[in-house]
Design an enzyme around this catalytic site. Structure first.
Site, short mmCIF file in Angstrom:
data_model
loop_
_atom_site.label_atom_id
_atom_site.label_comp_id
_atom_site.label_asym_id
_atom_site.label_seq_id
_atom_site.Cartn_x
_atom_site.Cartn_y
_atom_site.Cartn_z
N GLY A 16 0.84 -1.21 0.00
CA GLY A 16 0.00 0.00 0.00
C GLY A 16 0.87 1.25 0.00
NE ARG A 77 -2.17 -4.56 -1.12
CZ ARG A 77 -1.78 -3.88 -0.04
NH1 ARG A 77 -0.68 -4.20 0.58
NH2 ARG A 77 -2.50 -2.88 0.42
CG ASP A 108 3.84 -6.82 7.57
OD1 ASP A 108 3.21 -6.40 6.57
OD2 ASP A 108 3.29 -7.32 8.56
CB THR A 131 2.69 0.85 6.02
OG1 THR A 131 1.32 0.63 6.42
CG2 THR A 131 3.57 0.52 7.20
CG ASP A 133 -2.06 0.04 8.23
OD1 ASP A 133 -2.75 1.02 7.92
OD2 ASP A 133 -2.28 -1.10 7.78
CG ASP A 135 1.20 -2.58 10.39
OD1 ASP A 135 1.94 -1.87 9.69
OD2 ASP A 135 0.44 -3.44 9.92
NE ARG A 177 -4.04 -5.37 5.46
CZ ARG A 177 -3.54 -5.21 4.25
NH1 ARG A 177 -4.20 -5.60 3.21
NH2 ARG A 177 -2.35 -4.64 4.08
O1 F6P Z 1 -1.62 -1.49 4.70
C1 F6P Z 1 -2.13 -0.22 4.55
C2 F6P Z 1 -3.60 -0.26 4.23
O2 F6P Z 1 -3.96 1.05 3.95
C3 F6P Z 1 -4.49 -0.87 5.30
O3 F6P Z 1 -4.77 0.00 6.36
C4 F6P Z 1 -5.68 -1.24 4.49
O4 F6P Z 1 -6.39 -2.28 5.09
C5 F6P Z 1 -5.08 -1.70 3.21
O5 F6P Z 1 -3.87 -1.01 3.07
C6 F6P Z 1 -5.95 -1.49 1.99
O6 F6P Z 1 -5.30 -2.05 0.90
P1 F6P Z 1 -5.81 -1.92 -0.60
O7 F6P Z 1 -5.51 -0.52 -1.04
O8 F6P Z 1 -5.02 -2.92 -1.33
O9 F6P Z 1 -7.28 -2.17 -0.59
#
Ligand code: F6P
Length: 328
Positions: A16, A77, A108, A131, A133, A135, A177
């Protein structure tokens, strides 16, 4: 001038996106240039590494990006990179393009990829935590977290205006998430009455108790901030359950979603990204590999990627107590 046997590094962004990734790329490219190391940008994360989607980067190719959200290298991804065949292709590209080391900016999942390249093929790798998050173990803050917090806080401030005008209860979902860092911090900053996060076991009865106390204290409107990864229930189910218990409440749900990932990076994120981009290149030059560059207690530190992936930063217990005290 420092000595190094590294002649060329590649830099990619993966997973992300997060505001400040561009500032980190800029710092990697300009630090490499300063130390006379060549730099290739990899487009679209590990997919670009597999397909040889490279571009030569010099100090001028990263001008005017420090203030831009997203990542100009683009991010993805990549399922193919999770296979041994995909990684072998990526290594072959590194070999053909004389890439001695890789800087991977991401979360991660992205670090797992960097670690596999190092373990399987000996490519020197340094991760930079990017990120929203927050995390990732081994750094106090990840790139993008501060900007996302400010975005979430400002959005909740706006929701508060309309919640107050209509005497409404709002359930606001913020990203995260698996982690409640955005929820806890933006919830405190925006004066939420309750904050639900996956790191703590929440119960519906406790939430109802909060509403009852709020009612008694004369509160006419409330905002509950819920992390995306909250285990008790999602925002819609929480709203429904609350409506059943309190039929008079006028309840709305707002999911902030991807606006939290965009926008110009905050000052704190630009500075963090600049420090980590510089630190990643310096680390590689000094022999660090299979590590993540982070800032802890204002110091640049390197954490083995394995540890950064496995361990988790704890939620600050003081913050949990503080919001409970301040919420009423
Ligand atoms: O990992 C960062 C994040 O923004 C999370 O908080 C969220 O759940 C996820 O990415 C959303 O991913 P995508 O953009 O692939 O839907």
């Amino acid at each position: 001038m420092a000595e190094t046997d590294i002649r060329r590094i590649a830099v990619l962004t993966s997973g992300g996106d997060a505001p400040g990734m561009n500032a980190a790329i800029r710092a990697v490219v300009r630090t490499a240039n300063y130390y006379k190391i060549g730099c290739l940008g990899v487009r679209e994360g590990y997919a670009g590494l597999i397909n040889g989607n490279f571009l030569k980067l010099g100090p001028r190719s990263v001008r005017n990006i420090i203030n831009q959200g997203g990542t100009f290298l683009k991010s993805a991804r990549c399922a193919e990179f999770k296979t041994p065949e995909g990684r072998a292709k990526a290594f072959e590209q590194c070999r053909q393009n004389q890439i001695d080391a890789l800087v991977c900016i991401g979360g991660d999942g992205s670090f797992r990829g960097a670690k596999a390249l190092n373990d399987e093929f000996g490519i020197r790798t340094v991760g930079i935590p990017g990120t929203i998050d927050n995390d990732i173990f081994g750094t106090d803050n990840t790139i993008g977290f501060d900007t996302a917090l400010n975005t979430a806080m400002e959005a909740i401030d706006k929701i508060r205006d309309t919640a107050t005008s209509h005497n409404r209860v709002f359930f606001v979902e913020v990203m995260g998430r698996d982690a409640g860092f955005i929820a806890l911090n933006s919830g405190i900053a925006a004066g939420a009455i309750d904050i639900l996060i996956p790191e703590r076991k929440d119960s519906i009865e406790e939430l109802f108790g909060t509403f009852r106390r709020a009612e008694k204290s004369g509160r006419m409107s409330s905002i509950v901030v819920v992390a995306e990864g909250e285990e008790l229930a999602n925002v819609y189910d929480l709203a429904e359950k609350t409506k059943k218990e309190f039929p008079d409440y006028d309840i709305r749900v707002s999911v902030l979603g991807h606006i939290q990932r965009g926008g110009r990076p905050s000052c704190a994120d630009r500075v963090l990204a600049s420090r980590l981009g510089y630190g990643a290149v310096k680390g590689l030059m000094e022999g660090e590999t299979n590590v993540m560059a982070g800032i802890r207690a204002n110091e640049l530190v390197f954490t083995p990627i394995e540890e950064a992936i496995k361990k988790h930063n704890d939620i600050n217990k003081d913050l949990l107590k503080i919001y409970e005290i301040l919420a009423m």
